[in-house]
Write an enzyme that holds these catalytic residues in place. Structure first.
Site, PDB file in Angstrom:
ATOM      1  N   ASP A 228       0.861  -1.178   0.000  1.00 15.73           N
ATOM      2  CA  ASP A 228       0.000   0.000   0.000  1.00 15.73           C
ATOM      3  C   ASP A 228       0.898   1.228   0.000  1.00 15.73           C
ATOM      4  O   ASP A 228       2.065   1.129  -0.369  1.00 15.73           O
ATOM      5  CB  ASP A 228      -0.963  -0.010   1.193  1.00 15.73           C
ATOM      6  N   HIS A 251       2.354   2.010  -3.070  1.00 14.48           N
ATOM      7  CA  HIS A 251       1.560   2.974  -3.821  1.00 14.48           C
ATOM      8  C   HIS A 251       2.206   4.352  -3.769  1.00 14.48           C
ATOM      9  O   HIS A 251       1.539   5.353  -4.042  1.00 14.48           O
ATOM     10  CB  HIS A 251       0.127   3.039  -3.285  1.00 14.48           C
TER      11      HIS A 251
END
EC number: 3.2.1.-
Length: 406
Positions: A228, A251
């Site tokens: 993430d 991310h």
């Protein structure tokens, strides 16, 4: 002559009395050593070592040192609350292993709770200290039940002068580190962080850092491997520095998401000397559009500088329609205020997932898009580079192609 001798003597006495006198202090008051406590480990995963650690904090937490020796293992089967640790130094040279009980940890906010504590060091002096969230069971359960609520490994709320350094953090059930509650002067440095699943179920939502309402947070010399955001800059963060950070599989360095249900602001962020590997993006900004209960998003004075992009889908991305469909945003355009956003010194190669596209900048049609880009040399594997734009200024600094989305 007697008069002059007496006068001279009085002058000497006067000078002597004017000079500062030495204050006698007991050696203990000046050189009092810090109290040192080593918690007694139970030696079995069936024994919760948290009570022993709490006992050590009660004895040495006020200005003392708590040591977890190299080669030792402590099993933590419940929340470790560091309350009472003021001006204390927690030195983890061994292993802190949390239980993998999804029943116990379900619905818990934190595994290590640092709430309104001032002057705390949580560190490894040797680099051998490990904090293991033992998150595999949580990864597997969340794959079949997305409503399962998982705890953050290290949760800082309020307080000031907090240092987390030299440690390895691994396999949190959820986020690695969270800062909020108007915390001040928090430093993370020299950390190795990795979330790895042993099954086909990925370690979802394992943000490296969620930085919320806080002032003066520094993240430096850190490596993160996760699934993430590497660093998520959440509503209310102000004066955040992110430097010398390597992120893999993440991310990226993300501002947001902002404006989901209230007016949100992120400001004064400086991220530089970042290496981003195999990530969805290297850096980006995510804001909700107008309408549907969403609030106004404001992002001010943010610099992304000196990024080395290796196999990321995008080098830079602006999403003004986050959380809604394209058809919704056609009638409810983004209204975020992006002011003084600088993107400079980006180099490297994207993954090629979106062919030649290396950046996608979708600014809101009803917002402000004060963004500039310079020294931007990222290319697709083919050697070509396209930057998609919507509602960006003519002074952006790169050649734009229409068609931005998101």
């Amino acid at each position: 002559m007697l008069y002059y001798r007496n006068l001279a003597l009085l002058s000497l006495l006067s000078l002597s009395s004017a000079a500062p006198s030495q204050v006698e202090r007991s050696p203990d008051a000046v050189f009092k050593p810090r109290a040192v406590c080593t918690p007694t480990a139970g030696g079995s995963s069936s024994i919760d070592d948290v009570p022993a650690i709490r006992k050590a904090i009660s004895s040495c937490g006020n200005g003392g040192t708590i040591v977890f020796p190299a080669g030792s293992t402590y099993y933590l089967n419940s929340v470790l609350d560091l309350a009472g640790c003021s001006n204390c130094d927690i030195q983890v040279e061994g292993l802190l292993m949390f239980s993998g009980s999804t029943e116990y940890w379900g619905g818990k906010t934190a595994m290590i709770n640092i709430n309104k504590i001032n002057a705390l060091k949580l560190r490894s002096l040797t680099g051998s200290g490990v904090i293991d969230g033992n998150g595999q069971n949580a990864y597997d359960l969340f794959a079949s039940n997305s409503d399962y609520e998982r705890p953050t490994l290290l949760y800082i709320t309020g307080g000031s002068n907090i240092e987390v350094s030299g440690l390895r953090q691994r396999n949190p059930p959820n986020v690695f580190n969270s800062v909020k509650g108007d915390a001040k002067d928090v430093t993370f440095t020299n950390l190795r962080m990795d979330a790895t699943s042993r099954s086909d179920n990925p370690p979802k939502n394992t943000d490296g850092f969620d930085i919320g309402s806080s002032t003066h947070v520094t993240i430096s010399s850190v490596s993160v491997s996760n699934d993430d955001d590497c660093v998520a800059l959440k509503p209310g963060c102000n004066y955040v520095t992110v430097e010398n950070v390597t992120c893999t599989g993440s991310h990226g360095i993300s501002v947001g998401s902002l404006g989901k249900s209230s007016a949100d602001t992120v400001q004064n962020v400086y991220a530089h000397r970042i290496t981003m590997i195999d990530s969805t993006k290297a850096a980006g900004i995510k804001t909700y559009p107008s309408g549907n209960g969403h609030g106004l998003s404001t992002v001010k004075n943010v610099t992304f500088s000196d990024f080395n992009v290796r196999g990321c889908d995008y080098a830079f991305q602006i999403q003004s329609c986050y959380g809604e469909s394209a058809s919704y945003c056609a009638s409810h355009p983004g209204n975020a205020i992006l002011q003084d956003i600088i993107v400079k010194g980006f180099s490297g190669t994207t993954s090629g997932k979106d062919d030649w596209v290396v950046a996608d900048l979708n600014c809101g049609a009803r917002g402000t898009c004060d963004v500039s880009m310079s020294d931007f040399s990222v290319k697709a594997p083919s050697g070509k580079a396209t930057v998609l734009c919507a509602n960006t200024p003519s002074s952006l600094g790169v050649t734009c192609t229409s068609g931005a989305s998101g």
